[in-house]
Design a protein around this motif. Structure first.
Motif, PDB file in Angstrom:
ATOM      1  N   UNK A   1       0.849  -1.186   0.000  1.00  0.00           N
ATOM      2  CA  UNK A   1       0.000   0.000   0.000  1.00  0.00           C
ATOM      3  C   UNK A   1       0.888   1.240   0.000  1.00  0.00           C
ATOM      4  N   UNK A   2       0.502   2.307  -0.680  1.00  0.00           N
ATOM      5  CA  UNK A   2       1.273   3.549  -0.587  1.00  0.00           C
ATOM      6  C   UNK A   2       1.290   4.071   0.851  1.00  0.00           C
ATOM      7  N   UNK A   3       2.384   4.658   1.239  1.00  0.00           N
ATOM      8  CA  UNK A   3       2.492   5.301   2.548  1.00  0.00           C
ATOM      9  C   UNK A   3       1.841   6.674   2.444  1.00  0.00           C
ATOM     10  N   UNK A   4       0.976   6.976   3.391  1.00  0.00           N
ATOM     11  CA  UNK A   4       0.199   8.211   3.310  1.00  0.00           C
ATOM     12  C   UNK A   4       1.104   9.434   3.222  1.00  0.00           C
ATOM     13  N   UNK A   5       0.639  10.381   2.414  1.00  0.00           N
ATOM     14  CA  UNK A   5       1.303  11.654   2.172  1.00  0.00           C
ATOM     15  C   UNK A   5       2.649  11.509   1.464  1.00  0.00           C
ATOM     16  N   UNK A   6       2.876  10.352   0.816  1.00  0.00           N
ATOM     17  CA  UNK A   6       4.007  10.264  -0.116  1.00  0.00           C
ATOM     18  C   UNK A   6       3.494  10.552  -1.519  1.00  0.00           C
ATOM     19  N   UNK A   7       4.356  11.012  -2.431  1.00  0.00           N
ATOM     20  CA  UNK A   7       3.885  11.406  -3.766  1.00  0.00           C
ATOM     21  C   UNK A   7       3.621  10.212  -4.673  1.00  0.00           C
ATOM     22  N   UNK A   8       2.966  10.484  -5.783  1.00  0.00           N
ATOM     23  CA  UNK A   8       2.651   9.461  -6.778  1.00  0.00           C
ATOM     24  C   UNK A   8       3.887   9.071  -7.564  1.00  0.00           C
ATOM     25  N   UNK A   9       3.793   7.916  -8.209  1.00  0.00           N
ATOM     26  CA  UNK A   9       4.868   7.487  -9.111  1.00  0.00           C
ATOM     27  C   UNK A   9       4.730   8.104 -10.505  1.00  0.00           C
ATOM     28  N   UNK A  10       3.550   8.696 -10.796  1.00  0.00           N
ATOM     29  CA  UNK A  10       3.287   9.276 -12.121  1.00  0.00           C
ATOM     30  C   UNK A  10       3.494   8.233 -13.220  1.00  0.00           C
ATOM     31  N   UNK A  11       2.799   7.142 -13.068  1.00  0.00           N
ATOM     32  CA  UNK A  11       2.939   6.025 -13.988  1.00  0.00           C
ATOM     33  C   UNK A  11       3.589   4.856 -13.275  1.00  0.00           C
ATOM     34  N   UNK A  12       4.053   3.897 -14.043  1.00  0.00           N
ATOM     35  CA  UNK A  12       4.651   2.698 -13.460  1.00  0.00           C
ATOM     36  C   UNK A  12       6.165   2.834 -13.397  1.00  0.00           C
ATOM     37  N   UNK A  13       6.706   2.582 -12.224  1.00  0.00           N
ATOM     38  CA  UNK A  13       8.155   2.532 -12.016  1.00  0.00           C
ATOM     39  C   UNK A  13       8.590   1.070 -12.096  1.00  0.00           C
ATOM     40  N   UNK A  14       9.625   0.791 -12.848  1.00  0.00           N
ATOM     41  CA  UNK A  14      10.201  -0.551 -12.916  1.00  0.00           C
ATOM     42  C   UNK A  14      11.655  -0.459 -12.495  1.00  0.00           C
ATOM     43  N   UNK A  15      12.006  -1.163 -11.402  1.00  0.00           N
ATOM     44  CA  UNK A  15      13.361  -1.024 -10.876  1.00  0.00           C
ATOM     45  C   UNK A  15      13.691  -2.202  -9.961  1.00  0.00           C
ATOM     46  N   UNK A  16      14.987  -2.557  -9.853  1.00  0.00           N
ATOM     47  CA  UNK A  16      15.403  -3.594  -8.910  1.00  0.00           C
ATOM     48  C   UNK A  16      15.417  -3.048  -7.486  1.00  0.00           C
ATOM     49  N   UNK A  17      15.322  -3.962  -6.512  1.00  0.00           N
ATOM     50  CA  UNK A  17      15.383  -3.551  -5.111  1.00  0.00           C
ATOM     51  C   UNK A  17      16.817  -3.627  -4.618  1.00  0.00           C
ATOM     52  N   UNK A  18      17.065  -2.911  -3.532  1.00  0.00           N
ATOM     53  CA  UNK A  18      18.312  -3.036  -2.785  1.00  0.00           C
ATOM     54  C   UNK A  18      17.966  -2.947  -1.305  1.00  0.00           C
ATOM     55  N   UNK A  19      18.493  -3.867  -0.532  1.00  0.00           N
ATOM     56  CA  UNK A  19      18.291  -3.827   0.921  1.00  0.00           C
ATOM     57  C   UNK A  19      19.358  -2.909   1.489  1.00  0.00           C
ATOM     58  N   UNK A  20      18.946  -1.742   1.983  1.00  0.00           N
ATOM     59  CA  UNK A  20      19.886  -0.725   2.442  1.00  0.00           C
ATOM     60  C   UNK A  20      19.406  -0.179   3.785  1.00  0.00           C
TER      61      UNK A  20
END
Length: 537
Positions: free
Chosen positions: A121-140
Protein backbone atom coordinates in the motif's frame (compact mmCIF):
# COMPACT_ATOMS: atom_id res chain seq x y z
CA UNK A 1 -33.77 -2.04 38.51
CA UNK A 2 -37.45 -2.33 37.74
CA UNK A 3 -38.47 -4.55 34.83
CA UNK A 4 -38.70 -2.41 31.71
CA UNK A 5 -41.65 -4.37 30.29
CA UNK A 6 -43.83 -4.03 33.39
CA UNK A 7 -46.11 -1.41 31.86
CA UNK A 8 -46.70 -3.40 28.67
CA UNK A 9 -47.54 -6.51 30.70
CA UNK A 10 -50.02 -4.59 32.84
CA UNK A 11 -51.81 -3.27 29.75
CA UNK A 12 -52.17 -6.75 28.28
CA UNK A 13 -53.85 -8.01 31.44
CA UNK A 14 -56.61 -5.37 31.63
CA UNK A 15 -60.01 -7.13 32.02
CA UNK A 16 -63.04 -6.57 29.72
CA UNK A 17 -65.00 -3.47 30.74
CA UNK A 18 -68.02 -5.03 32.52
CA UNK A 19 -65.97 -7.44 34.61
CA UNK A 20 -63.40 -4.82 35.33
CA UNK A 21 -66.10 -2.56 36.71
CA UNK A 22 -67.34 -5.29 39.05
CA UNK A 23 -63.84 -5.91 40.43
CA UNK A 24 -62.59 -2.33 40.49
CA UNK A 25 -61.56 -2.33 44.18
CA UNK A 26 -59.15 -5.24 43.50
CA UNK A 27 -57.58 -3.74 40.33
CA UNK A 28 -53.79 -3.65 40.28
CA UNK A 29 -52.12 -0.31 40.87
CA UNK A 30 -50.78 1.47 37.79
CA UNK A 31 -47.06 0.76 37.44
CA UNK A 32 -44.71 3.64 38.05
CA UNK A 33 -43.31 5.45 35.05
CA UNK A 34 -39.84 4.22 34.09
CA UNK A 35 -36.90 6.25 35.33
CA UNK A 36 -34.71 8.11 32.80
CA UNK A 37 -32.00 5.43 33.09
CA UNK A 38 -34.58 2.70 32.44
CA UNK A 39 -35.77 4.63 29.40
CA UNK A 40 -32.18 4.97 28.17
CA UNK A 41 -31.62 1.22 28.55
CA UNK A 42 -34.87 0.47 26.76
CA UNK A 43 -34.12 2.81 23.85
CA UNK A 44 -30.53 1.67 23.47
CA UNK A 45 -31.38 -2.01 23.73
CA UNK A 46 -34.60 -2.23 21.72
CA UNK A 47 -34.37 0.49 19.07
CA UNK A 48 -30.65 0.87 18.54
CA UNK A 49 -29.26 2.57 15.45
CA UNK A 50 -25.60 2.08 16.35
CA UNK A 51 -24.85 -0.47 13.62
CA UNK A 52 -26.57 1.65 10.96
CA UNK A 53 -24.22 4.49 11.87
CA UNK A 54 -21.15 2.24 11.80
CA UNK A 55 -22.21 0.67 8.51
CA UNK A 56 -22.58 4.03 6.75
CA UNK A 57 -19.25 5.32 8.01
CA UNK A 58 -17.37 2.18 6.95
CA UNK A 59 -19.13 0.57 3.98
CA UNK A 60 -20.44 3.77 2.37
CA UNK A 61 -17.79 6.40 3.24
CA UNK A 62 -14.82 4.15 4.05
CA UNK A 63 -11.41 5.40 5.14
CA UNK A 64 -11.39 8.89 6.63
CA UNK A 65 -7.80 10.08 6.54
CA UNK A 66 -7.64 13.63 7.86
CA UNK A 67 -8.50 16.15 5.12
CA UNK A 68 -9.20 13.42 2.54
CA UNK A 69 -12.45 13.32 0.52
CA UNK A 70 -13.68 10.53 2.80
CA UNK A 71 -13.15 12.70 5.85
CA UNK A 72 -14.94 15.64 4.25
CA UNK A 73 -17.90 13.36 3.47
CA UNK A 74 -17.94 12.13 7.08
CA UNK A 75 -17.87 15.68 8.44
CA UNK A 76 -20.95 16.56 6.37
CA UNK A 77 -22.89 13.35 7.05
CA UNK A 78 -22.41 13.36 10.82
CA UNK A 79 -23.64 16.97 11.03
CA UNK A 80 -26.73 16.02 9.06
CA UNK A 81 -27.42 13.14 11.47
CA UNK A 82 -27.05 15.31 14.57
CA UNK A 83 -29.34 17.96 13.09
CA UNK A 84 -31.93 15.33 12.14
CA UNK A 85 -32.07 14.10 15.73
CA UNK A 86 -32.85 17.61 16.94
CA UNK A 87 -29.48 18.52 18.41
CA UNK A 88 -28.53 22.20 18.40
CA UNK A 89 -25.37 24.23 17.87
CA UNK A 90 -24.28 21.71 15.23
CA UNK A 91 -21.13 23.11 13.67
CA UNK A 92 -17.52 22.55 12.66
CA UNK A 93 -14.47 24.05 14.36
CA UNK A 94 -11.45 24.31 12.08
CA UNK A 95 -7.76 24.24 12.92
CA UNK A 96 -4.68 24.39 10.74
CA UNK A 97 -3.57 20.91 9.67
CA UNK A 98 -1.99 20.52 6.25
CA UNK A 99 -2.44 18.63 3.00
CA UNK A 100 -5.31 16.43 1.94
CA UNK A 101 -4.27 13.08 0.43
CA UNK A 102 -6.02 10.03 -0.92
CA UNK A 103 -5.28 6.88 -2.89
CA UNK A 104 -7.00 6.29 -6.22
CA UNK A 105 -5.32 2.95 -6.94
CA UNK A 106 -2.02 1.20 -6.39
CA UNK A 107 -0.17 -1.89 -7.49
CA UNK A 108 3.14 -3.42 -6.47
CA UNK A 109 4.32 -6.46 -8.47
CA UNK A 110 7.50 -8.48 -8.56
CA UNK A 111 8.23 -9.23 -12.20
CA UNK A 112 11.62 -10.95 -11.81
CA UNK A 113 12.70 -13.64 -11.05
CA UNK A 114 9.01 -14.51 -11.42
CA UNK A 115 5.76 -12.62 -11.63
CA UNK A 116 3.75 -12.22 -8.44
CA UNK A 117 1.35 -9.58 -7.09
CA UNK A 118 2.57 -8.27 -3.73
CA UNK A 119 0.42 -7.13 -0.85
CA UNK A 120 1.39 -3.49 -0.44
CA UNK A 121 0.00 0.00 0.00
CA UNK A 122 1.27 3.55 -0.59
CA UNK A 123 2.49 5.30 2.55
CA UNK A 124 0.20 8.21 3.31
CA UNK A 125 1.30 11.65 2.17
CA UNK A 126 4.01 10.26 -0.12
CA UNK A 127 3.89 11.41 -3.77
CA UNK A 128 2.65 9.46 -6.78
CA UNK A 129 4.87 7.49 -9.11
CA UNK A 130 3.29 9.28 -12.12
CA UNK A 131 2.94 6.03 -13.99
CA UNK A 132 4.65 2.70 -13.46
CA UNK A 133 8.16 2.53 -12.02
CA UNK A 134 10.20 -0.55 -12.92
CA UNK A 135 13.36 -1.02 -10.88
CA UNK A 136 15.40 -3.59 -8.91
CA UNK A 137 15.38 -3.55 -5.11
CA UNK A 138 18.31 -3.04 -2.78
CA UNK A 139 18.29 -3.83 0.92
CA UNK A 140 19.89 -0.72 2.44
CA UNK A 141 19.28 -0.37 6.19
CA UNK A 142 19.43 3.35 6.93
CA UNK A 143 18.47 4.41 10.46
CA UNK A 144 20.40 7.64 10.97
CA UNK A 145 22.43 10.25 9.14
CA UNK A 146 25.62 8.34 9.91
CA UNK A 147 24.42 5.53 7.62
CA UNK A 148 24.33 7.78 4.56
CA UNK A 149 28.01 7.31 3.75
CA UNK A 150 27.64 3.53 3.72
CA UNK A 151 25.15 3.72 0.86
CA UNK A 152 26.37 6.73 -1.07
CA UNK A 153 26.74 5.90 -4.75
CA UNK A 154 24.87 2.57 -4.50
CA UNK A 155 21.19 3.53 -4.76
CA UNK A 156 20.73 5.00 -8.23
CA UNK A 157 17.75 3.54 -10.07
CA UNK A 158 16.79 1.33 -7.11
CA UNK A 159 13.76 0.72 -4.93
CA UNK A 160 15.31 0.96 -1.47
CA UNK A 161 14.20 -1.53 1.20
CA UNK A 162 14.91 0.51 4.30
CA UNK A 163 15.35 -2.25 6.90
CA UNK A 164 16.59 -5.78 7.13
CA UNK A 165 13.73 -8.27 7.55
CA UNK A 166 13.02 -9.78 10.94
CA UNK A 167 12.31 -13.46 11.62
CA UNK A 168 8.54 -13.02 11.95
CA UNK A 169 6.14 -12.38 14.79
CA UNK A 170 3.96 -15.45 15.05
CA UNK A 171 1.17 -14.94 17.62
CA UNK A 172 1.82 -16.37 21.08
CA UNK A 173 -1.76 -16.11 22.30
CA UNK A 174 -5.26 -16.11 20.85
CA UNK A 175 -5.73 -13.03 18.63
CA UNK A 176 -9.28 -12.49 19.98
CA UNK A 177 -9.83 -12.11 23.71
CA UNK A 178 -11.98 -10.63 26.45
CA UNK A 179 -10.64 -9.42 29.79
CA UNK A 180 -10.72 -11.83 32.70
CA UNK A 181 -11.66 -10.63 36.18
CA UNK A 182 -8.04 -11.08 37.25
CA UNK A 183 -6.81 -8.89 34.41
CA UNK A 184 -9.41 -6.22 35.19
CA UNK A 185 -8.31 -6.18 38.84
CA UNK A 186 -4.85 -5.20 37.63
CA UNK A 187 -6.27 -1.92 36.31
CA UNK A 188 -6.65 -0.57 39.85
CA UNK A 189 -3.07 0.68 40.12
CA UNK A 190 -2.26 4.30 39.36
CA UNK A 191 1.25 5.21 38.22
CA UNK A 192 2.16 8.82 37.79
CA UNK A 193 3.13 9.54 34.16
CA UNK A 194 6.85 9.87 33.52
CA UNK A 195 8.14 13.41 33.05
CA UNK A 196 11.41 13.80 31.15
CA UNK A 197 11.76 16.99 29.06
CA UNK A 198 15.13 15.94 27.64
CA UNK A 199 13.73 12.76 26.11
CA UNK A 200 10.94 14.80 24.53
CA UNK A 201 13.46 17.16 22.94
CA UNK A 202 15.20 14.16 21.39
CA UNK A 203 11.90 12.74 20.16
CA UNK A 204 10.92 16.03 18.52
CA UNK A 205 14.31 16.22 16.83
CA UNK A 206 13.71 12.76 15.32
CA UNK A 207 10.46 13.85 13.66
CA UNK A 208 12.39 15.43 10.80
CA UNK A 209 14.06 12.13 9.91
CA UNK A 210 11.63 10.93 7.17
CA UNK A 211 12.21 14.14 5.19
CA UNK A 212 15.99 13.96 5.67
CA UNK A 213 16.00 10.32 4.56
CA UNK A 214 13.88 10.85 1.45
CA UNK A 215 15.96 13.88 0.45
CA UNK A 216 19.11 11.73 0.65
CA UNK A 217 17.52 8.89 -1.35
CA UNK A 218 16.39 11.36 -4.01
CA UNK A 219 19.84 12.95 -4.25
CA UNK A 220 21.35 9.48 -4.74
CA UNK A 221 18.99 8.71 -7.63
CA UNK A 222 16.74 6.17 -5.91
CA UNK A 223 13.29 5.94 -7.53
CA UNK A 224 11.19 4.80 -4.54
CA UNK A 225 11.49 3.28 -1.08
CA UNK A 226 9.71 0.49 0.77
CA UNK A 227 9.08 -0.26 4.43
CA UNK A 228 8.13 -3.64 5.91
CA UNK A 229 4.76 -4.02 7.62
CA UNK A 230 5.24 -4.38 11.38
CA UNK A 231 2.69 -7.24 11.51
CA UNK A 232 2.62 -10.64 9.89
CA UNK A 233 -0.50 -12.08 8.26
CA UNK A 234 -0.35 -10.04 5.04
CA UNK A 235 -1.57 -6.99 6.98
CA UNK A 236 -0.51 -3.54 5.78
CA UNK A 237 -0.89 -0.11 7.35
CA UNK A 238 0.71 2.59 5.21
CA UNK A 239 1.03 5.13 8.02
CA UNK A 240 3.03 8.24 7.17
CA UNK A 241 3.11 11.61 8.91
CA UNK A 242 4.56 14.16 6.49
CA UNK A 243 1.24 15.97 6.02
CA UNK A 244 2.35 19.55 6.58
CA UNK A 245 2.54 21.96 3.68
CA UNK A 246 6.20 21.91 2.66
CA UNK A 247 6.89 18.63 4.49
CA UNK A 248 6.11 16.20 1.66
CA UNK A 249 8.82 13.60 1.16
CA UNK A 250 10.74 13.55 -2.11
CA UNK A 251 10.04 9.98 -3.28
CA UNK A 252 7.08 7.61 -3.56
CA UNK A 253 6.94 5.21 -0.64
CA UNK A 254 5.13 1.91 -0.14
CA UNK A 255 4.65 -0.46 2.76
CA UNK A 256 4.96 -4.12 1.77
CA UNK A 257 3.44 -7.03 3.69
CA UNK A 258 6.02 -8.65 5.96
CA UNK A 259 5.92 -12.01 4.17
CA UNK A 260 6.41 -10.40 0.75
CA UNK A 261 9.13 -8.08 2.04
CA UNK A 262 11.11 -10.99 3.50
CA UNK A 263 10.87 -12.85 0.19
CA UNK A 264 12.30 -9.83 -1.63
CA UNK A 265 15.16 -9.55 0.85
CA UNK A 266 16.00 -13.27 0.63
CA UNK A 267 16.07 -13.12 -3.16
CA UNK A 268 18.28 -10.04 -3.11
CA UNK A 269 20.78 -11.80 -0.82
CA UNK A 270 21.02 -15.03 -2.83
CA UNK A 271 21.10 -13.92 -6.46
CA UNK A 272 20.11 -11.14 -8.81
CA UNK A 273 17.98 -8.52 -7.12
CA UNK A 274 14.25 -8.92 -7.77
CA UNK A 275 12.64 -6.31 -9.98
CA UNK A 276 9.45 -4.50 -8.97
CA UNK A 277 6.76 -2.65 -10.84
CA UNK A 278 5.17 0.06 -8.68
CA UNK A 279 2.21 2.18 -9.67
CA UNK A 280 1.12 4.53 -6.90
CA UNK A 281 -1.76 6.69 -8.09
CA UNK A 282 -2.28 9.06 -5.17
CA UNK A 283 -3.60 12.62 -5.03
CA UNK A 284 -2.98 15.71 -2.91
CA UNK A 285 -5.55 18.40 -2.14
CA UNK A 286 -4.33 21.77 -0.88
CA UNK A 287 -7.63 23.62 -1.39
CA UNK A 288 -8.36 23.73 2.37
CA UNK A 289 -5.52 23.03 4.78
CA UNK A 290 -7.79 23.17 7.83
CA UNK A 291 -9.16 20.05 9.53
CA UNK A 292 -12.49 20.24 11.33
CA UNK A 293 -13.98 18.88 14.54
CA UNK A 294 -17.75 18.28 14.48
CA UNK A 295 -19.64 19.59 17.54
CA UNK A 296 -23.31 19.18 18.53
CA UNK A 297 -25.30 19.88 21.72
CA UNK A 298 -28.35 18.79 23.62
CA UNK A 299 -28.97 22.07 25.38
CA UNK A 300 -29.44 21.99 29.14
CA UNK A 301 -32.11 23.79 31.10
CA UNK A 302 -30.00 25.31 33.89
CA UNK A 303 -26.58 25.21 35.56
CA UNK A 304 -25.36 28.53 34.11
CA UNK A 305 -23.65 27.20 31.02
CA UNK A 306 -22.14 24.07 32.57
CA UNK A 307 -21.84 21.09 30.26
CA UNK A 308 -20.66 17.49 30.05
CA UNK A 309 -19.10 16.00 26.98
CA UNK A 310 -18.42 12.79 25.06
CA UNK A 311 -16.07 12.34 22.14
CA UNK A 312 -14.49 9.93 19.68
CA UNK A 313 -12.20 10.54 16.73
CA UNK A 314 -13.80 10.51 13.32
CA UNK A 315 -10.58 10.26 11.31
CA UNK A 316 -8.91 6.98 10.41
CA UNK A 317 -5.95 5.71 8.42
CA UNK A 318 -6.21 4.89 4.72
CA UNK A 319 -5.54 1.14 4.61
CA UNK A 320 -8.96 -0.12 5.76
CA UNK A 321 -12.38 1.37 6.44
CA UNK A 322 -11.54 2.62 9.94
CA UNK A 323 -14.17 0.40 11.60
CA UNK A 324 -12.71 -0.57 14.98
CA UNK A 325 -10.54 2.54 14.90
CA UNK A 326 -12.67 4.46 15.25
CA UNK A 327 -16.08 4.21 13.57
CA UNK A 328 -16.97 2.02 16.56
CA UNK A 329 -16.36 4.85 19.02
CA UNK A 330 -18.04 7.40 16.76
CA UNK A 331 -21.10 5.17 16.35
CA UNK A 332 -21.43 4.76 20.12
CA UNK A 333 -21.10 8.50 20.71
CA UNK A 334 -23.62 9.31 17.99
CA UNK A 335 -26.01 6.61 19.19
CA UNK A 336 -25.77 8.03 22.72
CA UNK A 337 -26.75 11.40 21.22
CA UNK A 338 -29.73 9.81 19.45
CA UNK A 339 -30.86 8.06 22.65
CA UNK A 340 -30.53 11.19 24.77
CA UNK A 341 -32.39 13.27 22.19
CA UNK A 342 -35.47 11.25 23.12
CA UNK A 343 -35.13 11.91 26.85
CA UNK A 344 -36.28 14.96 28.85
CA UNK A 345 -33.94 17.94 28.61
CA UNK A 346 -30.95 17.59 30.99
CA UNK A 347 -29.90 20.22 33.51
CA UNK A 348 -26.41 20.65 32.08
CA UNK A 349 -25.85 20.79 28.33
CA UNK A 350 -24.55 17.54 26.83
CA UNK A 351 -22.00 18.13 24.08
CA UNK A 352 -20.81 15.60 21.52
CA UNK A 353 -17.49 15.98 19.70
CA UNK A 354 -16.14 14.01 16.74
CA UNK A 355 -12.45 14.76 16.59
CA UNK A 356 -10.23 15.16 13.56
CA UNK A 357 -6.49 14.61 13.27
CA UNK A 358 -6.33 12.19 16.20
CA UNK A 359 -4.14 9.79 14.26
CA UNK A 360 -1.63 12.55 13.61
CA UNK A 361 -1.24 13.57 17.26
CA UNK A 362 -4.64 14.25 18.91
CA UNK A 363 -4.63 17.54 17.04
CA UNK A 364 -8.40 18.10 17.06
CA UNK A 365 -8.80 17.62 20.79
CA UNK A 366 -5.71 19.75 21.46
CA UNK A 367 -7.35 22.53 19.46
CA UNK A 368 -10.57 22.23 21.48
CA UNK A 369 -8.66 22.39 24.77
CA UNK A 370 -6.71 25.46 23.67
CA UNK A 371 -9.78 27.15 22.22
CA UNK A 372 -12.18 26.55 25.12
CA UNK A 373 -10.42 25.31 28.26
CA UNK A 374 -6.77 26.16 28.87
CA UNK A 375 -3.57 27.30 27.18
CA UNK A 376 0.15 26.75 27.60
CA UNK A 377 2.94 29.12 26.59
CA UNK A 378 3.92 28.96 22.94
CA UNK A 379 7.34 27.37 22.31
CA UNK A 380 10.23 29.47 20.99
CA UNK A 381 10.12 27.41 17.77
CA UNK A 382 6.54 26.87 16.53
CA UNK A 383 5.46 23.24 16.81
CA UNK A 384 3.07 21.61 14.37
CA UNK A 385 1.82 18.08 13.78
CA UNK A 386 3.47 15.37 15.85
CA UNK A 387 5.88 17.88 17.38
CA UNK A 388 2.92 19.77 18.82
CA UNK A 389 1.55 16.55 20.33
CA UNK A 390 4.93 15.46 21.70
CA UNK A 391 5.82 18.78 23.29
CA UNK A 392 2.42 19.99 24.48
CA UNK A 393 2.59 18.60 28.03
CA UNK A 394 6.02 20.17 28.63
CA UNK A 395 5.18 23.86 28.45
CA UNK A 396 4.32 25.63 31.71
CA UNK A 397 2.35 27.17 33.31
CA UNK A 398 -1.17 26.13 32.30
CA UNK A 399 -3.58 29.07 32.13
CA UNK A 400 -7.24 28.19 32.62
CA UNK A 401 -9.70 29.96 30.29
CA UNK A 402 -13.19 31.02 31.46
CA UNK A 403 -14.64 27.85 29.92
CA UNK A 404 -12.50 25.59 32.10
CA UNK A 405 -14.92 25.71 35.02
CA UNK A 406 -17.91 25.07 32.75
CA UNK A 407 -16.89 21.58 31.56
CA UNK A 408 -17.96 19.16 34.29
CA UNK A 409 -16.77 15.90 32.69
CA UNK A 410 -15.46 14.40 29.46
CA UNK A 411 -15.92 10.74 28.40
CA UNK A 412 -14.02 9.15 25.50
CA UNK A 413 -14.42 6.00 23.41
CA UNK A 414 -11.52 4.80 21.28
CA UNK A 415 -10.62 1.16 21.95
CA UNK A 416 -12.51 -0.68 19.24
CA UNK A 417 -15.90 -2.36 19.37
CA UNK A 418 -15.37 -4.43 22.52
CA UNK A 419 -17.90 -4.50 25.33
CA UNK A 420 -17.46 -1.91 28.08
CA UNK A 421 -16.03 -3.60 31.18
CA UNK A 422 -15.43 -0.52 33.29
CA UNK A 423 -13.76 2.87 33.23
CA UNK A 424 -10.30 4.28 33.99
CA UNK A 425 -10.49 6.83 36.80
CA UNK A 426 -7.15 8.49 35.89
CA UNK A 427 -6.05 8.46 39.53
CA UNK A 428 -9.18 10.36 40.66
CA UNK A 429 -10.19 8.35 43.75
CA UNK A 430 -13.18 10.58 44.51
CA UNK A 431 -15.03 9.50 41.36
CA UNK A 432 -14.71 5.77 42.07
CA UNK A 433 -17.83 5.38 44.28
CA UNK A 434 -19.80 7.65 41.96
CA UNK A 435 -19.00 5.57 38.88
CA UNK A 436 -19.73 2.35 40.75
CA UNK A 437 -23.19 3.69 41.51
CA UNK A 438 -23.70 4.65 37.86
CA UNK A 439 -22.73 1.14 36.75
CA UNK A 440 -25.09 -0.49 39.27
CA UNK A 441 -28.20 -0.72 37.01
CA UNK A 442 -26.17 -2.48 34.33
CA UNK A 443 -24.59 -4.90 36.79
CA UNK A 444 -28.02 -5.71 38.20
CA UNK A 445 -29.20 -6.68 34.74
CA UNK A 446 -25.99 -8.52 33.80
CA UNK A 447 -23.67 -9.51 36.69
CA UNK A 448 -21.19 -10.99 34.20
CA UNK A 449 -20.31 -7.47 33.01
CA UNK A 450 -17.63 -7.03 35.75
CA UNK A 451 -17.67 -3.22 35.68
CA UNK A 452 -14.22 -2.23 36.93
CA UNK A 453 -13.67 1.33 38.13
CA UNK A 454 -9.90 1.27 38.09
CA UNK A 455 -7.56 3.99 39.27
CA UNK A 456 -5.33 3.33 36.26
CA UNK A 457 -4.47 6.26 34.06
CA UNK A 458 -4.28 5.74 30.31
CA UNK A 459 -3.19 7.98 27.46
CA UNK A 460 -2.84 7.87 23.71
CA UNK A 461 -6.28 9.16 22.81
CA UNK A 462 -8.46 12.23 22.99
CA UNK A 463 -9.17 12.42 26.73
CA UNK A 464 -5.42 12.87 27.32
CA UNK A 465 -5.12 16.65 27.10
CA UNK A 466 -8.43 17.28 28.87
CA UNK A 467 -6.99 15.32 31.79
CA UNK A 468 -3.67 17.15 31.44
CA UNK A 469 -5.33 20.52 32.18
CA UNK A 470 -7.37 19.28 35.16
CA UNK A 471 -10.70 18.37 33.54
CA UNK A 472 -12.29 15.13 34.85
CA UNK A 473 -11.71 13.13 31.67
CA UNK A 474 -12.09 9.39 31.29
CA UNK A 475 -11.59 6.54 28.80
CA UNK A 476 -13.83 3.48 29.18
CA UNK A 477 -12.31 0.01 29.59
CA UNK A 478 -13.36 -2.24 26.70
CA UNK A 479 -12.72 -5.87 25.86
CA UNK A 480 -9.78 -5.88 23.45
CA UNK A 481 -11.21 -8.50 21.05
CA UNK A 482 -8.77 -8.47 18.09
CA UNK A 483 -8.22 -4.71 18.12
CA UNK A 484 -4.51 -4.79 18.91
CA UNK A 485 -3.71 -8.15 17.37
CA UNK A 486 -4.85 -7.50 13.80
CA UNK A 487 -7.30 -4.59 13.30
CA UNK A 488 -5.60 -1.48 14.65
CA UNK A 489 -4.56 0.74 11.69
CA UNK A 490 -4.58 -2.20 9.24
CA UNK A 491 -6.09 -3.15 5.91
CA UNK A 492 -8.59 -5.53 7.56
CA UNK A 493 -10.19 -2.91 9.83
CA UNK A 494 -13.64 -3.33 8.29
CA UNK A 495 -17.27 -3.51 9.42
CA UNK A 496 -17.19 -7.34 9.57
CA UNK A 497 -15.20 -7.26 12.82
CA UNK A 498 -17.59 -5.01 14.78
CA UNK A 499 -19.73 -6.68 17.46
CA UNK A 500 -23.30 -5.37 17.45
CA UNK A 501 -24.26 -6.43 21.00
CA UNK A 502 -21.10 -4.85 22.38
CA UNK A 503 -21.69 -1.57 20.56
CA UNK A 504 -25.31 -1.41 21.72
CA UNK A 505 -24.17 -1.94 25.30
CA UNK A 506 -21.40 0.67 25.00
CA UNK A 507 -23.65 3.35 23.54
CA UNK A 508 -26.26 2.76 26.24
CA UNK A 509 -23.73 2.95 29.08
CA UNK A 510 -22.25 6.13 27.63
CA UNK A 511 -25.73 7.69 27.38
CA UNK A 512 -26.44 6.77 31.01
CA UNK A 513 -23.12 8.22 32.22
CA UNK A 514 -23.76 11.44 30.32
CA UNK A 515 -27.27 11.67 31.74
CA UNK A 516 -26.04 11.16 35.29
CA UNK A 517 -23.20 13.64 34.88
CA UNK A 518 -25.53 16.22 33.33
CA UNK A 519 -28.13 15.96 36.09
CA UNK A 520 -26.10 15.42 39.26
CA UNK A 521 -26.39 18.12 41.90
CA UNK A 522 -22.63 18.63 41.92
CA UNK A 523 -20.14 18.26 39.06
CA UNK A 524 -17.70 15.38 39.27
CA UNK A 525 -14.79 15.86 41.70
CA UNK A 526 -11.63 17.30 40.16
CA UNK A 527 -8.01 16.50 40.73
CA UNK A 528 -5.76 19.41 41.85
CA UNK A 529 -5.03 21.89 39.07
CA UNK A 530 -1.83 20.73 37.32
CA UNK A 531 1.49 22.43 38.03
CA UNK A 532 4.93 21.65 36.64
CA UNK A 533 6.40 18.43 38.07
CA UNK A 534 10.07 18.11 38.96
CA UNK A 535 12.45 16.92 36.29
CA UNK A 536 13.87 13.61 37.64
CA UNK A 537 17.22 14.29 35.96
Amino acid sequence: MRALISYAVAVSLVLPAPLAAQTAPAAAAKPADPTPIERIIDEGGNRSGVMDIARYLTDRIGSRLTNSPGMRAAEAWTQTQFTGWGLTNVHKEGFEFGRGWWMERSSVRMISPRAIELTAIPITWTPATNGTITAPVIVAPIREIGDFETWRGKLKGKVVLLTRPNDGNEPREAPFKRWTDTELAGFNTYRKPAYNPKSVEREIARLGWPKQLSDFLKSEGAVAYAAMSPRDGKLVHGNGYQFGVGDTVALPGVEIAAEDYRRLARLAETGDAPVLEINSDVRFDDSDTKAYNVIADIKGTSRSGEYVMAGAHLDSWAAGDGAADNAAGVAMVMEAARILSKMPKPKRTIRFALWNGEEQGLLGSIDYVERHLATRPEPATPQTGLARYTGWNYRWPITALPGHAKLAAYFNLDNGSGRIRGINAQGNEAVVPIFREWFAPFLAADPSMSAMVGLRGVGGTDHLFFDAVGIPAFQFIQDPLDYGSRLHHTSVDTYDHLKAADLRQGATILAAFLWNAANSDKPLPRMPFPTEPKDPS
